[in-house]
Design a protein around this motif. Structure first.
Motif, PDB file in Angstrom:
ATOM      1  N   HIS A   1     -23.599  -7.570  21.307  1.00  0.00           N
ATOM      2  CA  HIS A   1     -24.192  -6.325  20.809  1.00  0.00           C
ATOM      3  C   HIS A   1     -25.611  -6.562  20.295  1.00  0.00           C
ATOM      4  O   HIS A   1     -26.531  -5.828  20.648  1.00  0.00           O
ATOM      5  CB  HIS A   1     -23.294  -5.748  19.709  1.00  0.00           C
ATOM      6  CG  HIS A   1     -23.961  -4.753  18.815  1.00  0.00           C
ATOM      7  ND1 HIS A   1     -24.299  -3.500  19.253  1.00  0.00           N
ATOM      8  CD2 HIS A   1     -24.344  -4.824  17.518  1.00  0.00           C
ATOM      9  CE1 HIS A   1     -24.873  -2.847  18.251  1.00  0.00           C
ATOM     10  NE2 HIS A   1     -24.923  -3.629  17.192  1.00  0.00           N
ATOM     11  N   VAL A   2     -25.790  -7.578  19.484  1.00  0.00           N
ATOM     12  CA  VAL A   2     -27.109  -7.822  18.866  1.00  0.00           C
ATOM     13  C   VAL A   2     -28.185  -8.209  19.895  1.00  0.00           C
ATOM     14  O   VAL A   2     -29.307  -7.709  19.816  1.00  0.00           O
ATOM     15  CB  VAL A   2     -26.981  -8.870  17.732  1.00  0.00           C
ATOM     16  CG1 VAL A   2     -28.309  -9.084  17.051  1.00  0.00           C
ATOM     17  CG2 VAL A   2     -25.934  -8.445  16.715  1.00  0.00           C
TER      18      VAL A   2
ATOM     19  N   TRP B   1     -30.331  -5.405  21.293  1.00  0.00           N
ATOM     20  CA  TRP B   1     -31.481  -4.926  20.502  1.00  0.00           C
ATOM     21  C   TRP B   1     -32.655  -5.868  20.625  1.00  0.00           C
ATOM     22  O   TRP B   1     -33.801  -5.435  20.707  1.00  0.00           O
ATOM     23  CB  TRP B   1     -31.076  -4.737  19.034  1.00  0.00           C
ATOM     24  CG  TRP B   1     -30.029  -3.699  18.895  1.00  0.00           C
ATOM     25  CD1 TRP B   1     -28.735  -3.883  18.521  1.00  0.00           C
ATOM     26  CD2 TRP B   1     -30.167  -2.302  19.184  1.00  0.00           C
ATOM     27  NE1 TRP B   1     -28.066  -2.694  18.554  1.00  0.00           N
ATOM     28  CE2 TRP B   1     -28.915  -1.709  18.955  1.00  0.00           C
ATOM     29  CE3 TRP B   1     -31.224  -1.498  19.622  1.00  0.00           C
ATOM     30  CZ2 TRP B   1     -28.687  -0.350  19.154  1.00  0.00           C
ATOM     31  CZ3 TRP B   1     -31.007  -0.151  19.809  1.00  0.00           C
ATOM     32  CH2 TRP B   1     -29.747   0.408  19.572  1.00  0.00           C
TER      33      TRP B   1
ATOM     34  N   GLY C   1     -22.525  -0.722  19.714  1.00  0.00           N
ATOM     35  CA  GLY C   1     -22.496  -0.626  18.254  1.00  0.00           C
ATOM     36  C   GLY C   1     -21.508   0.424  17.787  1.00  0.00           C
ATOM     37  O   GLY C   1     -20.777   0.220  16.815  1.00  0.00           O
TER      38      GLY C   1
ATOM     39  N   ALA D   1     -18.321  -0.203  15.556  1.00  0.00           N
ATOM     40  CA  ALA D   1     -18.212   0.499  14.280  1.00  0.00           C
ATOM     41  C   ALA D   1     -16.898   1.264  14.182  1.00  0.00           C
ATOM     42  O   ALA D   1     -16.306   1.380  13.106  1.00  0.00           O
ATOM     43  CB  ALA D   1     -19.388   1.466  14.116  1.00  0.00           C
TER      44      ALA D   1
ATOM     45  N   TRP E   1     -15.911  -0.006  10.735  1.00  0.00           N
ATOM     46  CA  TRP E   1     -16.341   0.935   9.709  1.00  0.00           C
ATOM     47  C   TRP E   1     -15.470   2.180   9.700  1.00  0.00           C
ATOM     48  O   TRP E   1     -15.635   3.049   8.847  1.00  0.00           O
ATOM     49  CB  TRP E   1     -17.813   1.341   9.925  1.00  0.00           C
ATOM     50  CG  TRP E   1     -18.780   0.202   9.879  1.00  0.00           C
ATOM     51  CD1 TRP E   1     -18.543  -1.048   9.387  1.00  0.00           C
ATOM     52  CD2 TRP E   1     -20.131   0.199  10.344  1.00  0.00           C
ATOM     53  NE1 TRP E   1     -19.668  -1.814   9.523  1.00  0.00           N
ATOM     54  CE2 TRP E   1     -20.655  -1.078  10.107  1.00  0.00           C
ATOM     55  CE3 TRP E   1     -20.950   1.160  10.930  1.00  0.00           C
ATOM     56  CZ2 TRP E   1     -21.959  -1.433  10.435  1.00  0.00           C
ATOM     57  CZ3 TRP E   1     -22.243   0.808  11.258  1.00  0.00           C
ATOM     58  CH2 TRP E   1     -22.737  -0.481  11.017  1.00  0.00           C
TER      59      TRP E   1
ATOM     60  N   ASP F   1     -25.443   5.562   9.437  1.00  0.00           N
ATOM     61  CA  ASP F   1     -25.993   4.346   8.854  1.00  0.00           C
ATOM     62  C   ASP F   1     -27.498   4.301   9.127  1.00  0.00           C
ATOM     63  O   ASP F   1     -27.939   4.687  10.206  1.00  0.00           O
ATOM     64  CB  ASP F   1     -25.305   3.153   9.519  1.00  0.00           C
ATOM     65  CG  ASP F   1     -25.816   1.831   9.009  1.00  0.00           C
ATOM     66  OD1 ASP F   1     -25.505   1.509   7.868  1.00  0.00           O
ATOM     67  OD2 ASP F   1     -26.545   1.146   9.755  1.00  0.00           O
TER      68      ASP F   1
ATOM     69  N   LYS G   1     -29.549   2.079   9.952  1.00  0.00           N
ATOM     70  CA  LYS G   1     -29.960   1.336  11.138  1.00  0.00           C
ATOM     71  C   LYS G   1     -29.586   2.087  12.412  1.00  0.00           C
ATOM     72  O   LYS G   1     -30.325   2.077  13.391  1.00  0.00           O
ATOM     73  CB  LYS G   1     -29.332  -0.056  11.132  1.00  0.00           C
ATOM     74  CG  LYS G   1     -30.377  -1.127  11.368  1.00  0.00           C
ATOM     75  CD  LYS G   1     -29.837  -2.508  11.123  1.00  0.00           C
ATOM     76  CE  LYS G   1     -30.986  -3.468  10.907  1.00  0.00           C
ATOM     77  NZ  LYS G   1     -30.572  -4.775  10.448  1.00  0.00           N
ATOM     78  N   GLN G   2     -28.409   2.733  12.376  1.00  0.00           N
ATOM     79  CA  GLN G   2     -28.005   3.560  13.523  1.00  0.00           C
ATOM     80  C   GLN G   2     -29.007   4.685  13.745  1.00  0.00           C
ATOM     81  O   GLN G   2     -29.480   4.910  14.863  1.00  0.00           O
ATOM     82  CB  GLN G   2     -26.630   4.179  13.268  1.00  0.00           C
ATOM     83  CG  GLN G   2     -25.453   3.269  13.571  1.00  0.00           C
ATOM     84  CD  GLN G   2     -24.131   3.980  13.399  1.00  0.00           C
ATOM     85  OE1 GLN G   2     -23.996   4.862  12.547  1.00  0.00           O
ATOM     86  NE2 GLN G   2     -23.159   3.608  14.205  1.00  0.00           N
TER      87      GLN G   2
ATOM     88  N   SER H   1     -27.240  -0.060   3.731  1.00  0.00           N
ATOM     89  CA  SER H   1     -26.781  -0.042   5.117  1.00  0.00           C
ATOM     90  C   SER H   1     -25.423  -0.702   5.220  1.00  0.00           C
ATOM     91  O   SER H   1     -25.095  -1.602   4.453  1.00  0.00           O
ATOM     92  CB  SER H   1     -27.789  -0.763   6.006  1.00  0.00           C
ATOM     93  OG  SER H   1     -27.306  -0.848   7.318  1.00  0.00           O
TER      94      SER H   1
ATOM     95  N   HIS I   1     -24.716  -2.247   7.886  1.00  0.00           N
ATOM     96  CA  HIS I   1     -24.979  -3.422   8.709  1.00  0.00           C
ATOM     97  C   HIS I   1     -25.081  -4.674   7.847  1.00  0.00           C
ATOM     98  O   HIS I   1     -25.614  -4.625   6.743  1.00  0.00           O
ATOM     99  CB  HIS I   1     -26.302  -3.250   9.469  1.00  0.00           C
ATOM    100  CG  HIS I   1     -26.150  -2.588  10.786  1.00  0.00           C
ATOM    101  ND1 HIS I   1     -26.209  -1.235  10.941  1.00  0.00           N
ATOM    102  CD2 HIS I   1     -25.924  -3.093  12.027  1.00  0.00           C
ATOM    103  CE1 HIS I   1     -26.041  -0.933  12.215  1.00  0.00           C
ATOM    104  NE2 HIS I   1     -25.858  -2.036  12.896  1.00  0.00           N
TER     105      HIS I   1
ATOM    106  N   SER J   1     -28.484  -6.313   5.378  1.00  0.00           N
ATOM    107  CA  SER J   1     -29.401  -5.341   4.784  1.00  0.00           C
ATOM    108  C   SER J   1     -28.689  -4.540   3.694  1.00  0.00           C
ATOM    109  O   SER J   1     -27.463  -4.408   3.700  1.00  0.00           O
ATOM    110  CB  SER J   1     -29.961  -4.406   5.851  1.00  0.00           C
ATOM    111  OG  SER J   1     -28.922  -3.779   6.537  1.00  0.00           O
TER     112      SER J   1
END
Lengths: 224, 82
Positions: free
Chosen positions: A42-43, A46, A93, A97, A101, A108, A110-111, A165, A167, A170
């Motif tokens: 996932h990361v 980005w 993501g 989530a 979550w 969020d 960041k979202q 956040s 995430h 952060s």
């Protein structure tokens, strides 16, 4: 760019990522459990998106300096594939989530930041579609490209770290790197990031070459 | 009185002491996040790995063939110019 060694490197790194990402040991954490392995998939989406957008910015500036339509084609294709990576990052993501979550979209910071910066790049494509004159389109969209990149930095880096956040890393949450005491995850994560970025560059290079063939008449006019 | 004596001997017994000593261990065992500890025991996770690798190989092969096709187009274009 037409050499094949970096493509072989890309495939090797990604095969290592898939095998190591599924089988290598990871820290045991509450709530996240085995889904921490998503970090390898996932990361890097980005990281890939930001790399491709950065390269696109470089070509936008190059177009403004040179006025060569080739640079414009490079710039727009890097945005296209960057948006593909961003969309995949957003979808993965949301999937992640949903199970950690409790809901796919929890507003969020960041979202929201990722969605907004992607929207600003979608506006870039819409802007291009609205102008039919090649040179005017290239010039205006190159200027807008710089603006969209400048928007992305606060959306992805500054605002999410100011607000609370969900995430990791952060808003008072500890990042995964604090749990990764024996550096097992880093051994997969860094190769994963490089491998996915290389894959993005590879796909982009193909769409660029296809576009250069398609638009050869315009490019030849430009030269003569 | 007999009951009290029984209880006191039970408390003093080694069995309870060991139980008390082991208590943190039991608690820890429960606090440990649930991971896929038996994930690889049947060996079938490797099947999933094989499937993912196959799909990935398919995508990469597609890219390689696409690149070949583009290369051919580029060569044609080059010849056309000359």
């Amino acid at each position: 760019m037409r050499k094949s060694w970096w493509k072989i490197l890309c495939v090797a790194l990604l095969v290592y990522t898939i095998i190591g990402g599924l089988l290598f040991p990871v820290p045991a954490l509450a709530l996240i459990h085995e889904s921490i392995r998503n970090l390898y998939f996932h990361v890097p989406m980005w990281f890939g998106m930001m790399t491709l957008f950065t390269v696109s910015l470089v070509y936008a500036i190059r177009y403004l300096r040179s006025g060569n339509l080739k640079d414009d084609i490079y710039s727009v294709q890097f945005v296209n594939i960057g948006l593909l990576f961003g969309a995949l990052g957003l979808i993965t993501g949301m999937e992640w989530a949903n199970y950690t979550w409790g809901e796919p979209w929890s507003n969020d910071p960041k979202q929201l930041g990722a969605a907004l910066s992607m929207l600003s790049y979608f506006a870039y494509l819409a802007l291009r579609g609205a102008i039919s004159d090649y040179d005017k389109r290239a010039k205006i969209s190159a200027v807008y490209n710089i603006f969209a990149f400048a928007l992305m930095i606060p959306f992805l880096w500054i605002l999410p770290s100011l607000a609370d956040s969900l995430h990791p890393g952060s808003g008072g949450n500890t990042g995964f790197n604090t749990y990764d005491l024996d550096n097992h995850m880093r051994m997969v994560f860094y190769p994963a990031v490089i491998g996915w970025i290389l894959l993005g560059v590879w796909i982009t290079s193909l769409t660029i070459r296809l576009n250069l063939i398609e638009k050869k008449d315009i490019l030849n006019e430009d030269i003569s | 009185m007999k009951i009290f004596r029984n209880i006191s001997t039970w408390i003093n017994s080694k069995r309870l002491l060991t139980l008390l000593l082991l208590l943190p261990l039991f608690c820890q065992a429960h606090e440990r996040p649930e991971m896929a500890d038996t994930f690889r025991s049947s060996g079938k996770i490797y099947v999933v790995l094989l499937v993912i690798c196959t799909i990935f190989a398919g995508i990469i092969l597609f890219l390689v063939f696409l690149e070949r096709k583009i290369k051919k187009l580029e060569r044609n274009q080059h010849n056309h110019k000359q």
